[in-house]
Design a protein around this motif. Structure first.
Motif, mmCIF file in Angstrom:
data_model
loop_
_atom_site.group_PDB
_atom_site.id
_atom_site.type_symbol
_atom_site.label_atom_id
_atom_site.label_comp_id
_atom_site.label_asym_id
_atom_site.label_seq_id
_atom_site.Cartn_x
_atom_site.Cartn_y
_atom_site.Cartn_z
ATOM 1 N N GLU A 1 3.192 6.437 -5.557
ATOM 2 C CA GLU A 1 2.470 5.688 -6.586
ATOM 3 C C GLU A 1 2.735 6.292 -7.965
ATOM 4 O O GLU A 1 2.954 5.562 -8.937
ATOM 5 C CB GLU A 1 0.972 5.714 -6.286
ATOM 6 C CG GLU A 1 0.153 4.861 -7.241
ATOM 7 C CD GLU A 1 -1.313 4.790 -6.837
ATOM 8 O OE1 GLU A 1 -2.083 4.138 -7.575
ATOM 9 O OE2 GLU A 1 -1.684 5.383 -5.803
ATOM 10 N N ILE A 2 2.717 7.611 -8.050
ATOM 11 C CA ILE A 2 2.996 8.290 -9.318
ATOM 12 C C ILE A 2 4.387 7.930 -9.822
ATOM 13 O O ILE A 2 4.578 7.657 -11.013
ATOM 14 C CB ILE A 2 2.871 9.821 -9.140
ATOM 15 C CG1 ILE A 2 1.402 10.213 -8.967
ATOM 16 C CG2 ILE A 2 3.480 10.563 -10.342
ATOM 17 C CD1 ILE A 2 1.211 11.629 -8.485
ATOM 18 N N LYS B 1 0.860 -1.174 0.000
ATOM 19 C CA LYS B 1 0.000 0.000 0.000
ATOM 20 C C LYS B 1 0.898 1.224 0.000
ATOM 21 O O LYS B 1 1.798 1.351 0.830
ATOM 22 C CB LYS B 1 -0.892 0.017 1.249
ATOM 23 C CG LYS B 1 -1.886 1.166 1.241
ATOM 24 C CD LYS B 1 -2.829 1.068 2.427
ATOM 25 C CE LYS B 1 -3.851 2.210 2.375
ATOM 26 N NZ LYS B 1 -4.793 2.143 3.521
ATOM 27 N N TYR B 2 0.670 2.104 -0.963
ATOM 28 C CA TYR B 2 1.522 3.283 -1.082
ATOM 29 C C TYR B 2 1.291 4.238 0.087
ATOM 30 O O TYR B 2 0.165 4.434 0.546
ATOM 31 C CB TYR B 2 1.249 3.997 -2.400
ATOM 32 C CG TYR B 2 1.732 3.244 -3.606
ATOM 33 C CD1 TYR B 2 3.091 3.108 -3.868
ATOM 34 C CD2 TYR B 2 0.825 2.636 -4.470
ATOM 35 C CE1 TYR B 2 3.545 2.397 -4.970
ATOM 36 C CE2 TYR B 2 1.271 1.925 -5.578
ATOM 37 C CZ TYR B 2 2.630 1.811 -5.813
ATOM 38 O OH TYR B 2 3.073 1.098 -6.888
ATOM 39 N N HIS B 3 2.391 4.835 0.543
ATOM 40 C CA HIS B 3 2.313 5.770 1.656
ATOM 41 C C HIS B 3 1.878 7.165 1.207
ATOM 42 O O HIS B 3 1.443 7.967 2.024
ATOM 43 C CB HIS B 3 3.669 5.858 2.367
ATOM 44 C CG HIS B 3 4.092 4.558 2.986
ATOM 45 N ND1 HIS B 3 5.023 3.729 2.411
ATOM 46 C CD2 HIS B 3 3.685 3.939 4.120
ATOM 47 C CE1 HIS B 3 5.193 2.651 3.161
ATOM 48 N NE2 HIS B 3 4.396 2.753 4.207
ATOM 49 N N PHE C 1 -1.581 9.067 -13.249
ATOM 50 C CA PHE C 1 -0.662 8.007 -12.825
ATOM 51 C C PHE C 1 -0.924 7.460 -11.423
ATOM 52 O O PHE C 1 -0.002 7.024 -10.746
ATOM 53 C CB PHE C 1 0.783 8.511 -12.942
ATOM 54 C CG PHE C 1 1.145 8.936 -14.333
ATOM 55 C CD1 PHE C 1 1.232 8.010 -15.365
ATOM 56 C CD2 PHE C 1 1.366 10.277 -14.624
ATOM 57 C CE1 PHE C 1 1.536 8.405 -16.663
ATOM 58 C CE2 PHE C 1 1.672 10.685 -15.914
ATOM 59 C CZ PHE C 1 1.757 9.744 -16.937
ATOM 60 N N THR C 2 -2.189 7.466 -10.997
ATOM 61 C CA THR C 2 -2.584 6.727 -9.803
ATOM 62 C C THR C 2 -3.786 5.853 -10.151
ATOM 63 O O THR C 2 -4.580 6.204 -11.034
ATOM 64 C CB THR C 2 -2.950 7.647 -8.612
ATOM 65 O OG1 THR C 2 -4.103 8.431 -8.940
ATOM 66 C CG2 THR C 2 -1.782 8.557 -8.248
ATOM 67 N N LYS C 3 -3.926 4.752 -9.463
ATOM 68 C CA LYS C 3 -4.985 3.798 -9.783
ATOM 69 C C LYS C 3 -6.378 4.343 -9.480
ATOM 70 O O LYS C 3 -7.365 3.861 -10.042
ATOM 71 C CB LYS C 3 -4.748 2.500 -9.006
ATOM 72 C CG LYS C 3 -3.508 1.743 -9.435
ATOM 73 C CD LYS C 3 -3.344 0.442 -8.679
ATOM 74 C CE LYS C 3 -3.004 0.683 -7.215
ATOM 75 N NZ LYS C 3 -2.756 -0.577 -6.477
ATOM 76 N N GLU C 4 -6.447 5.337 -8.623
ATOM 77 C CA GLU C 4 -7.738 5.882 -8.202
ATOM 78 C C GLU C 4 -8.567 6.372 -9.385
ATOM 79 O O GLU C 4 -9.801 6.295 -9.380
ATOM 80 C CB GLU C 4 -7.517 7.037 -7.219
ATOM 81 C CG GLU C 4 -8.808 7.665 -6.707
ATOM 82 C CD GLU C 4 -8.540 8.811 -5.759
ATOM 83 O OE1 GLU C 4 -9.524 9.467 -5.355
ATOM 84 O OE2 GLU C 4 -7.362 9.051 -5.424
ATOM 85 N N PHE C 5 -7.887 6.872 -10.413
ATOM 86 C CA PHE C 5 -8.596 7.449 -11.553
ATOM 87 C C PHE C 5 -8.519 6.564 -12.788
ATOM 88 O O PHE C 5 -8.616 7.041 -13.910
ATOM 89 C CB PHE C 5 -8.022 8.839 -11.859
ATOM 90 C CG PHE C 5 -8.203 9.819 -10.729
ATOM 91 C CD1 PHE C 5 -9.380 10.545 -10.608
ATOM 92 C CD2 PHE C 5 -7.211 9.977 -9.776
ATOM 93 C CE1 PHE C 5 -9.556 11.432 -9.562
ATOM 94 C CE2 PHE C 5 -7.377 10.858 -8.726
ATOM 95 C CZ PHE C 5 -8.559 11.600 -8.618
#
Length: 275
Positions: free
Chosen positions: A57-58, A50-52, A130-134
């Motif tokens: 993450e980017i 899990k990214y901090h 560049f994040t999985k959220e989007f």
């Protein structure tokens, strides 16, 4: 082992394959296997962490993952280009290559805004890109992309890989077009010709150093202009300087490995002269 180091090691192994394997299809096959294997490792690792922070993450999706992913796209397309290239007349080969170049240029026209965003090193949309959220913001434009793992993809990581790969493909096709009719698509190199025998990232490292030091035109020159001049002088295609630069940025050890080697070599010669 950290993911950055794995990407760096992949770049070094791909450079080794490039230097010892002349057959394009064989080189592509070897490179595809390496890139696939590393992406599998990355996917397994990402599923467990899990990214901090968004920045972490980017960094992975914009830089670290790009090394195997963009090379995978490039070598897949390169292999396809070669195996489908007509075996007949030079005119049929030229038509084939020009069709491919037209198609690649259409890609750049369609994605001009994103390309400018990357080339100008902007960051204000990185969280979306560049994040999985989007991930759901990804627009499907080709059947092969109907399924992409949302746990290992962002809305634009593949588009960035295609940008890097397509720039390399254009450079390769330009070279092939100029050398149609010559044995295996390669020029006969005069014995007195100066040829670059280091890696593509080494040339990019040198180009950025020359610009940063203001050694050329007092710094009022673009990286692409410096690269083109070096490529012409040393008869070498270094690919996309922006991708190469991203590979340099993620190095775990020295980011200036080539420049360090130059310094060590020069100091060694100077020391010998003092003896």
């Amino acid at each position: 082992m950290e993911l950055q180091l794995l990407s760096q090691e992949l770049s070094e192994e791909l450079a080794r394959i490039e230097s010892i394997t002349k057959d394009i299809v064989k080189k592509s096959d070897l490179s595809i296997v390496l890139c696939r294997n590393l992406l599998i490792k990355f996917k397994r690792h990402i599923s467990k962490i899990k990214y901090h922070s968004p920045e972490e993450e980017i960094h992975f999706f914009k830089y670290v993952k790009q090394v195997p992913l963009s090379n995978l796209v490039y070598f897949f397309e390169l292999k396809s280009l070669e195996i489908h290239c007509p075996k007949g007349s030079d005119s049929s080969k030229k038509k084939y290559i020009n069709r491919k170049l037209k198609k690649l240029n259409e890609f750049f026209s369609r994605n001009l805004d994103f390309i400018q965003y990357i080339d100008q090193e902007k960051t204000y949309l990185d969280t979306h890109y560049f994040t999985k959220e989007f991930f759901d913001e990804f627009n499907i434009t080709h059947a092969r992309y109907y399924f992409r793992d949302p746990e290992f993809s962002t809305s634009h990581d593949l588009l960035l890989a295609k940008l890097y790969a397509n720039r390399r493909l254009i450079s390769y096709l330009d070279y092939r077009l100029k050398n149609i009719g010559r044995l295996n698509g390669h020029k006969t190199i005069p014995s007195n010709q100066l040829n670059w025998t280091a890696s593509k990232t080494d040339m990019t490292e040198l180009a950025y150093a020359l610009k940063s030091s203001r050694a050329i035109n007092n710094g009022k020159v673009s990286i692409s202009e410096i690269i083109k001049t070096l490529e012409l002088a040393f008869h070498f295609k270094s690919g996309d300087p922006y991708q190469n630069y991203s590979e340099i940025r993620i190095r775990k050890k020295s980011r200036t490995k080539f420049l360090d080697d130059l310094t060590v070599g020069l100091l060694s010669n100077l020391d010998k002269g003092d003896q």
